[in-house]
Write a protein that holds these residues in place. Sequence first.
Motif, PDB file in Angstrom:
ATOM      1  N   LYS A  20     -62.401  22.313  33.172  1.00 28.70           N
ATOM      2  CA  LYS A  20     -61.158  21.619  33.476  1.00 28.70           C
ATOM      3  C   LYS A  20     -60.318  21.360  32.242  1.00 28.70           C
ATOM      4  N   LEU A  21     -59.048  21.661  32.370  1.00 28.47           N
ATOM      5  CA  LEU A  21     -58.056  21.300  31.361  1.00 28.47           C
ATOM      6  C   LEU A  21     -57.283  20.125  31.935  1.00 28.47           C
TER       7      LEU A  21
ATOM      8  N   PHE B  19     -55.007  20.773  23.203  1.00 25.45           N
ATOM      9  CA  PHE B  19     -53.933  21.751  23.370  1.00 25.45           C
ATOM     10  C   PHE B  19     -52.593  21.022  23.481  1.00 25.45           C
TER      11      PHE B  19
ATOM     12  N   TYR C 134     -61.523  19.599  22.755  1.00 27.66           N
ATOM     13  CA  TYR C 134     -60.732  20.812  22.522  1.00 27.66           C
ATOM     14  C   TYR C 134     -59.338  20.478  23.022  1.00 27.66           C
TER      15      TYR C 134
ATOM     16  N   ILE D 135     -63.472  25.852  40.478  1.00 19.72           N
ATOM     17  CA  ILE D 135     -63.010  24.474  40.604  1.00 19.72           C
ATOM     18  C   ILE D 135     -62.274  24.326  41.926  1.00 19.72           C
TER      19      ILE D 135
ATOM     20  N   TYR E  12     -61.742  33.327  30.072  1.00 19.34           N
ATOM     21  CA  TYR E  12     -62.857  32.394  29.883  1.00 19.34           C
ATOM     22  C   TYR E  12     -64.095  33.112  29.360  1.00 19.34           C
TER      23      TYR E  12
ATOM     24  N   ILE F 222     -64.852  27.651  26.415  1.00 17.20           N
ATOM     25  CA  ILE F 222     -64.153  26.375  26.466  1.00 17.20           C
ATOM     26  C   ILE F 222     -62.904  26.387  25.602  1.00 17.20           C
TER      27      ILE F 222
ATOM     28  N   GLN G 214     -54.975  28.851  28.317  1.00 18.84           N
ATOM     29  CA  GLN G 214     -54.421  29.181  29.628  1.00 18.84           C
ATOM     30  C   GLN G 214     -52.944  29.522  29.478  1.00 18.84           C
TER      31      GLN G 214
ATOM     32  N   ILE H   7     -59.617  23.564  17.871  1.00 19.96           N
ATOM     33  CA  ILE H   7     -60.973  23.859  18.333  1.00 19.96           C
ATOM     34  C   ILE H   7     -61.981  23.253  17.360  1.00 19.96           C
TER      35      ILE H   7
ATOM     36  N   ALA I 217     -66.264  21.672  31.022  1.00 14.65           N
ATOM     37  CA  ALA I 217     -65.568  22.741  30.318  1.00 14.65           C
ATOM     38  C   ALA I 217     -64.575  23.499  31.188  1.00 14.65           C
TER      39      ALA I 217
ATOM     40  N   LYS J 124     -53.504  24.845  19.528  1.00 15.84           N
ATOM     41  CA  LYS J 124     -54.732  24.207  19.974  1.00 15.84           C
ATOM     42  C   LYS J 124     -55.617  23.870  18.788  1.00 15.84           C
TER      43      LYS J 124
ATOM     44  N   TYR K 209     -52.134  25.001  39.650  1.00 17.74           N
ATOM     45  CA  TYR K 209     -51.832  23.623  39.315  1.00 17.74           C
ATOM     46  C   TYR K 209     -50.678  23.146  40.192  1.00 17.74           C
TER      47      TYR K 209
ATOM     48  N   ARG L  21     -59.984  19.426  26.842  1.00 15.59           N
ATOM     49  CA  ARG L  21     -61.193  19.841  27.533  1.00 15.59           C
ATOM     50  C   ARG L  21     -62.365  19.328  26.713  1.00 15.59           C
ATOM     51  N   ASP L  22     -63.505  19.099  27.377  1.00 16.30           N
ATOM     52  CA  ASP L  22     -64.705  18.829  26.600  1.00 16.30           C
ATOM     53  C   ASP L  22     -65.859  19.648  27.141  1.00 16.30           C
ATOM     54  N   GLU L  23     -66.951  19.569  26.435  1.00 20.30           N
ATOM     55  CA  GLU L  23     -68.077  20.460  26.751  1.00 20.30           C
ATOM     56  C   GLU L  23     -68.743  20.089  28.070  1.00 20.30           C
TER      57      GLU L  23
END
Lengths: 114, 116
Positions: free
Chosen positions: A101-102, A34, A32, B56, B96, B101, B105, A51, A99, A49, B35, A94-96
């Motif tokens: 974390k960007l 961005f 995914y 996180i 979210y 996913i 943001q 998707i 998920a 983005k 961040y 991001r990945d599955e």
Amino acid sequence: AQSVAQPEDQVNVAEGNPLTVKCTYSVSGNPYLFWYVQYPNRGLQFLLKYITGDNLVKGSYGFEAEFNKSQTSFHLKKPSALVSDSALYFCAVRDEEEADKLIFGTGTRLQVFP
Amino acid sequence: DTAVSQTPKYLVTQMGNDKSIKCEQNLGHDTMYWYKQDSKKFLKIMFSYNNKELIINETVPNRFSPKSPDKAHLNLHINSLELGDSAVYFCASSDYRQGGITDTQYFGPGTRLTVL
């Protein structure tokens, strides 16, 4: 682990010319992707983005990006650059599997000359 | 009408001090993030909260403590500031719950912290 690379620290282009800002990614599952832009002393602004679906994604300010699964790339493009496009551009993924974390690339500074 | 706001915009302080940065979002999002952007513009996630719950926590020194009084606010408190903490700190939020996913943001304008 997911990662994203922006191979160019800076891209220079003349106003009116097409521009490309490169991004490649590495993920375990489906990506995914961005693009964000950061103007001087400002926060990040979302551009577009990917998707699923069409590989060509259209976003804000006339930008678009092309998703290429075989090349694991998501390059940002614009047919005709403006001086006001000069800014710092970030690709993110991001990945599955992770998920939450960007993950951002290191950024590419775009300089458009009049 | 600012979507994600941060205060202060600039923060200059001495080593060893304790400081806080505040973040508020009026987008109705359920997840907020902090961040850090270093001097080379590298952007890395520090924390994320979903509905006031820590999701996180990326290898950040425990001198950094996020606090979420409600889902519209995520503040960052930093104890015993060090020179290496100098950076720009960005708050962000996303929905979210709605997007999962694929959620986008949205970032605040940043707080430039300078530790002398």
